[in-house]
Structures are given as C-alpha cells and as structure tokens.
Design a protein around this motif. Structure first.
Motif, PDB file in Angstrom:
ATOM      1  N   MET A   1       0.847  -1.181   0.000  1.00 48.18           N
ATOM      2  CA  MET A   1       0.000   0.000   0.000  1.00 48.18           C
ATOM      3  C   MET A   1       0.886   1.235   0.000  1.00 48.18           C
ATOM      4  SD  MET A   1      -3.176   0.712   2.568  1.00 48.18           S
ATOM      5  CE  MET A   1      -2.182   0.722   4.036  1.00 48.18           C
ATOM      6  N   ASN A   2       0.700   2.098  -0.983  1.00 54.30           N
ATOM      7  CA  ASN A   2       1.509   3.306  -1.089  1.00 54.30           C
ATOM      8  C   ASN A   2       0.933   4.387  -0.183  1.00 54.30           C
ATOM      9  OD1 ASN A   2       3.149   2.154  -3.065  1.00 54.30           O
ATOM     10  ND2 ASN A   2       1.692   2.676  -4.671  1.00 54.30           N
ATOM     11  N   GLY A   3       1.667   4.733   0.888  1.00 53.87           N
ATOM     12  CA  GLY A   3       1.163   5.719   1.827  1.00 53.87           C
ATOM     13  C   GLY A   3       0.084   5.125   2.705  1.00 53.87           C
ATOM     14  N   GLN A   4      -0.412   5.923   3.643  1.00 54.44           N
ATOM     15  CA  GLN A   4      -1.442   5.427   4.547  1.00 54.44           C
ATOM     16  C   GLN A   4      -2.811   5.791   4.008  1.00 54.44           C
ATOM     17  OE1 GLN A   4      -1.313   6.935   8.585  1.00 54.44           O
ATOM     18  NE2 GLN A   4      -2.127   5.010   9.383  1.00 54.44           N
ATOM     19  N   LYS A   5      -3.558   4.810   3.623  1.00 51.26           N
ATOM     20  CA  LYS A   5      -4.871   5.045   3.051  1.00 51.26           C
ATOM     21  C   LYS A   5      -5.929   5.143   4.153  1.00 51.26           C
ATOM     22  CE  LYS A   5      -3.875   2.987  -1.465  1.00 51.26           C
ATOM     23  NZ  LYS A   5      -3.668   4.285  -2.116  1.00 51.26           N
ATOM     24  N   VAL A   6      -7.065   5.727   3.787  1.00 51.71           N
ATOM     25  CA  VAL A   6      -8.157   5.962   4.729  1.00 51.71           C
ATOM     26  C   VAL A   6      -9.293   4.990   4.449  1.00 51.71           C
ATOM     27  CG1 VAL A   6      -9.920   7.622   5.471  1.00 51.71           C
ATOM     28  CG2 VAL A   6      -7.576   8.404   5.014  1.00 51.71           C
ATOM     29  N   ALA A   7      -9.756   4.324   5.491  1.00 51.59           N
ATOM     30  CA  ALA A   7     -10.898   3.417   5.386  1.00 51.59           C
ATOM     31  C   ALA A   7     -12.036   3.942   6.253  1.00 51.59           C
ATOM     32  CB  ALA A   7     -10.505   2.014   5.825  1.00 51.59           C
ATOM     33  N   LEU A   8     -13.231   3.965   5.690  1.00 52.61           N
ATOM     34  CA  LEU A   8     -14.421   4.370   6.427  1.00 52.61           C
ATOM     35  C   LEU A   8     -15.334   3.155   6.557  1.00 52.61           C
ATOM     36  CD1 LEU A   8     -16.475   7.636   5.854  1.00 52.61           C
ATOM     37  CD2 LEU A   8     -17.552   5.495   6.490  1.00 52.61           C
ATOM     38  N   VAL A   9     -15.696   2.829   7.797  1.00 56.83           N
ATOM     39  CA  VAL A   9     -16.521   1.654   8.077  1.00 56.83           C
ATOM     40  C   VAL A   9     -17.826   2.114   8.707  1.00 56.83           C
ATOM     41  CG1 VAL A   9     -16.659  -0.569   9.275  1.00 56.83           C
ATOM     42  CG2 VAL A   9     -14.435   0.280   8.481  1.00 56.83           C
ATOM     43  N   THR A  10     -18.952   1.897   8.019  1.00 58.46           N
ATOM     44  CA  THR A  10     -20.224   2.265   8.628  1.00 58.46           C
ATOM     45  C   THR A  10     -20.617   1.213   9.662  1.00 58.46           C
ATOM     46  OG1 THR A  10     -21.628   1.139   6.982  1.00 58.46           O
ATOM     47  CG2 THR A  10     -20.963   3.412   6.505  1.00 58.46           C
ATOM     48  N   GLY A  11     -21.277   1.672  10.709  1.00 67.19           N
ATOM     49  CA  GLY A  11     -21.642   0.754  11.785  1.00 67.19           C
ATOM     50  C   GLY A  11     -20.421   0.114  12.417  1.00 67.19           C
ATOM     51  N   GLY A  12     -19.347   0.885  12.509  1.00 66.89           N
ATOM     52  CA  GLY A  12     -18.059   0.310  12.913  1.00 66.89           C
ATOM     53  C   GLY A  12     -17.871   0.081  14.388  1.00 66.89           C
ATOM     54  N   MET A  13     -18.850   0.441  15.203  1.00 66.20           N
ATOM     55  CA  MET A  13     -18.676   0.290  16.643  1.00 66.20           C
ATOM     56  C   MET A  13     -19.281  -0.997  17.198  1.00 66.20           C
ATOM     57  SD  MET A  13     -19.171   4.018  18.351  1.00 66.20           S
ATOM     58  CE  MET A  13     -18.087   5.367  17.906  1.00 66.20           C
ATOM     59  N   GLY A  14     -20.051  -1.696  16.409  1.00 61.54           N
ATOM     60  CA  GLY A  14     -20.750  -2.856  16.958  1.00 61.54           C
ATOM     61  C   GLY A  14     -20.406  -4.140  16.255  1.00 61.54           C
ATOM     62  N   GLY A  15     -20.359  -5.218  17.006  1.00 63.48           N
ATOM     63  CA  GLY A  15     -20.239  -6.552  16.435  1.00 63.48           C
ATOM     64  C   GLY A  15     -19.149  -6.677  15.397  1.00 63.48           C
ATOM     65  N   LEU A  16     -19.559  -7.054  14.196  1.00 54.67           N
ATOM     66  CA  LEU A  16     -18.629  -7.272  13.093  1.00 54.67           C
ATOM     67  C   LEU A  16     -17.874  -5.995  12.731  1.00 54.67           C
ATOM     68  CD1 LEU A  16     -17.515  -9.139  10.912  1.00 54.67           C
ATOM     69  CD2 LEU A  16     -19.539  -8.588   9.525  1.00 54.67           C
ATOM     70  N   ASP A  26      -4.817  -2.503  12.054  1.00 50.22           N
ATOM     71  CA  ASP A  26      -3.667  -3.419  12.083  1.00 50.22           C
ATOM     72  C   ASP A  26      -2.999  -3.502  10.709  1.00 50.22           C
ATOM     73  OD1 ASP A  26      -4.022  -4.015  14.763  1.00 50.22           O
ATOM     74  OD2 ASP A  26      -5.187  -5.841  14.375  1.00 50.22           O
ATOM     75  N   ALA A  27      -3.807  -3.365   9.646  1.00 47.99           N
ATOM     76  CA  ALA A  27      -3.275  -3.457   8.282  1.00 47.99           C
ATOM     77  C   ALA A  27      -2.660  -2.144   7.799  1.00 47.99           C
ATOM     78  CB  ALA A  27      -4.372  -3.896   7.322  1.00 47.99           C
ATOM     79  N   GLY A  28      -2.708  -1.110   8.634  1.00 46.45           N
ATOM     80  CA  GLY A  28      -2.031   0.132   8.298  1.00 46.45           C
ATOM     81  C   GLY A  28      -2.900   1.268   7.809  1.00 46.45           C
ATOM     82  N   TYR A  29      -4.213   1.105   7.893  1.00 47.41           N
ATOM     83  CA  TYR A  29      -5.118   2.157   7.443  1.00 47.41           C
ATOM     84  C   TYR A  29      -5.417   3.157   8.561  1.00 47.41           C
ATOM     85  CZ  TYR A  29      -6.169  -0.906   3.490  1.00 47.41           C
ATOM     86  OH  TYR A  29      -6.070  -1.699   2.371  1.00 47.41           O
ATOM     87  N   LYS A  30      -5.694   4.401   8.164  1.00 50.30           N
ATOM     88  CA  LYS A  30      -6.387   5.328   9.044  1.00 50.30           C
ATOM     89  C   LYS A  30      -7.859   4.948   8.967  1.00 50.30           C
ATOM     90  CE  LYS A  30      -3.527   9.430   8.112  1.00 50.30           C
ATOM     91  NZ  LYS A  30      -3.584  10.810   7.538  1.00 50.30           N
ATOM     92  N   VAL A  31      -8.497   4.789  10.103  1.00 51.68           N
ATOM     93  CA  VAL A  31      -9.870   4.278  10.094  1.00 51.68           C
ATOM     94  C   VAL A  31     -10.833   5.292  10.710  1.00 51.68           C
ATOM     95  CG1 VAL A  31     -11.426   2.476  10.949  1.00 51.68           C
ATOM     96  CG2 VAL A  31      -9.142   1.873  10.117  1.00 51.68           C
ATOM     97  N   VAL A  32     -11.945   5.466  10.020  1.00 51.93           N
ATOM     98  CA  VAL A  32     -13.069   6.263  10.525  1.00 51.93           C
ATOM     99  C   VAL A  32     -14.276   5.337  10.626  1.00 51.93           C
ATOM    100  CG1 VAL A  32     -14.551   8.266  10.144  1.00 51.93           C
ATOM    101  CG2 VAL A  32     -12.188   8.290   9.310  1.00 51.93           C
ATOM    102  N   VAL A  33     -15.004   5.430  11.723  1.00 53.66           N
ATOM    103  CA  VAL A  33     -16.235   4.662  11.858  1.00 53.66           C
ATOM    104  C   VAL A  33     -17.406   5.622  12.008  1.00 53.66           C
ATOM    105  CG1 VAL A  33     -15.076   2.694  12.941  1.00 53.66           C
ATOM    106  CG2 VAL A  33     -16.091   4.464  14.386  1.00 53.66           C
ATOM    107  N   THR A  34     -18.577   5.168  11.571  1.00 50.81           N
ATOM    108  CA  THR A  34     -19.785   5.937  11.832  1.00 50.81           C
ATOM    109  C   THR A  34     -20.534   5.291  12.988  1.00 50.81           C
ATOM    110  OG1 THR A  34     -21.284   4.695  10.369  1.00 50.81           O
ATOM    111  CG2 THR A  34     -19.973   6.478   9.373  1.00 50.81           C
ATOM    112  N   TYR A  35     -21.262   6.130  13.696  1.00 47.44           N
ATOM    113  CA  TYR A  35     -22.135   5.630  14.769  1.00 47.44           C
ATOM    114  C   TYR A  35     -23.468   6.351  14.679  1.00 47.44           C
ATOM    115  CZ  TYR A  35     -20.864   9.944  17.261  1.00 47.44           C
ATOM    116  OH  TYR A  35     -20.664  11.250  17.610  1.00 47.44           O
ATOM    117  N   SER A  36     -24.517   5.710  15.164  1.00 48.80           N
ATOM    118  CA  SER A  36     -25.846   6.319  15.123  1.00 48.80           C
ATOM    119  C   SER A  36     -25.859   7.577  15.981  1.00 48.80           C
ATOM    120  CB  SER A  36     -26.896   5.328  15.635  1.00 48.80           C
ATOM    121  OG  SER A  36     -26.936   4.188  14.815  1.00 48.80           O
TER     122      SER A  36
END
Length: 248
Positions: A1-16, A26-36
């Motif tokens: 992966m060239n540089g640090q990519k951004v991943a956005l995960v909807t519903g990222g706070m629960g379960g899966l 862990d894979a090296g992404y900057k991560v954003v999650v959405t929550y209700s």
C-alpha cells in the motif's frame, strides 16, 4: 500500500464492524467509523479503543439519511483525508412474517440496509475515480442469497446489495476502483451468541457443514484482503463466507 490510506466503516462500533475496524488499523489504514447519532457511548468506545492501541476517528451518521451521510463524510475527510476504502457494513433487522410486517418495518430495513449504499457511496465514489484508486466493500448476508423465513425485508435489502455491487463495479472498473460484496453466514457476534443455546444447537449449527459459527476475524480478514492491492483483479464478486451453509 503506497502511503497510509483511509478506510471508512459504517456501523463500525458494533459486532462485526468493530472487528473490521481494528483489523483495518492493524493493516495500516487510518480508520473512521460511523455511529448512530443517538449513541451516547461513542466517546467511551473511542477512548477504549485508544487504550487498546487503536486510534480510530468516529463521526455521527444516520446512514439512512442522505444529508446526514453528506455531513458525516465531509467531517471524516476534513479530519483524516479522502476516503480510499468504504466498507458499507451498517445494518438492522426487523424480523417478522410478511403477513405481520408493516410498512414502517419494511421501510426501516430497506433504508438502513440498502438506501445507505447509495447515501454513503455517492459521497466517495467520484473521488476514488478521480484518484484512480478505490475499494468499495458491501456487507450483505447469506440470507440475501437463499432467503430466510420472517425476513422478506432483510433478504430483499441484502439481495439488492449485490445488484448494486455488480452494476457499480462495471462503471468504475477501468479507474482501478473495485466494488465487491461479502455475504457472511452466522458469525459469532454478540447478537448471534445471544441466541438461546438450544436454538443454536438444534436449528442453526446442524445446517452449517463446518459445524461452528464463523469468527468476526475471518470476515474482517476478507475485508482487509479485498481492500488490498493484491485484490485489484476482483470486482463485482459476491464472496460467501458461511461455512458451507449455502453454496452458490
């Protein structure tokens, strides 16, 4: 992966979603999650994740509302940069037989589980195309492929997820943007493990050839792979991860 990519995960706070989010970090992404927007625990969740070594940004978002998605993605991108990987994971169930189902529960599931794909993907797809790199990963369900008693709303929405995936994949393929569906079966999240043991042992596990529930980590690892450079030749696919419960 060239540089640090951004991943956005909807519903990222629960379960899966939480497992997907931490695997992406862990894979090296900057991560954003959405929550209700009504979830008052988001601050504690972010603090808890940080204590575990996961620096994750959280933004409020009603994925069933287009304007809310516009605002949430704008906030996310102002904080961490353009979204390179979108994981459309948010979903709900409102199970009942079709005879008893009302319009409210039909609409709630279709808006959250299917309209949300348009609402979120519309915010990031053009940017991915302009940059000639992107990954859109849509979480469907085994029940979108085989149907399920008492889930006409959920099964219809999850079947629609893959129709969306295939059509969009055709439109953006030449710009190095892939669009794929993952269809999990019964995964050992809190929601599933809360099912009474007798029901699990008599009505669910006997229909899973490998004889166990899936692990959230197994689905999350598949997400990480589909987001990688190595998966660039996979697009428009629906990848089943259900222990052999339903073979397409």
């Amino acid at each position: 992966m060239n540089g640090q990519k951004v991943a956005l995960v909807t519903g990222g706070m629960g379960g899966l979603g939480e497992t997907i989010s931490t695997k992406m970090v862990d894979a090296g992404y900057k991560v954003v999650v959405t929550y209700s927007p009504g979830n008052s625990q988001h601050g504690e969740w972010v603090k808890d994740m940080k204590a575990k070594g996961y620096d994750i940004t959280a933004v409020a978002c009603d994925v069933s509302d287009f304007d809310s998605c516009t605002k949430a993605v704008a906030e996310a991108q102002s904080k961490v940069g353009p979204v390179d990987v979108l994981v459309n994971n948010a979903g709900i169930t409102r199970d009942t037989t079709f005879k008893k189902m009302d319009k409210v529960n039909w609409d709630a599931v279709l808006r959250t589980n299917l309209d949300s794909l348009f609402n979120m993907t519309k915010q990031v797809a053009d940017g991915m195309v302009d940059r000639s790199w992107g990954r859109i990963i849509n979480i469907s369900s085994v029940n979108g492929s085989k149907g399920a008693f008492g889930q006409t709303n959920y099964s219809a929405a999850k079947a629609g997820v893959h129709g969306f995936t295939k059509a969009l994949a055709l439109e953006v393929a030449r710009k190095n943007v892939t669009v794929n569906t993952i269809s999990p079966g019964y995964i050992g999240t809190k929601m599933v493990t809360a099912i009474p043991e007798e029901v699990l042992n008599t009505k669910i596990l006997p229909h899973i050839p490998v004889g166990r529930l899936g692990k959230p980590e197994e689905v999350a690892s598949l997400v990480v792979y589909l987001a990688s450079e190595e998966a660039a030749f996979i697009t428009g696919a629906n990848i089943a991860i259900n222990g052999g419960q339903h073979m397409q």
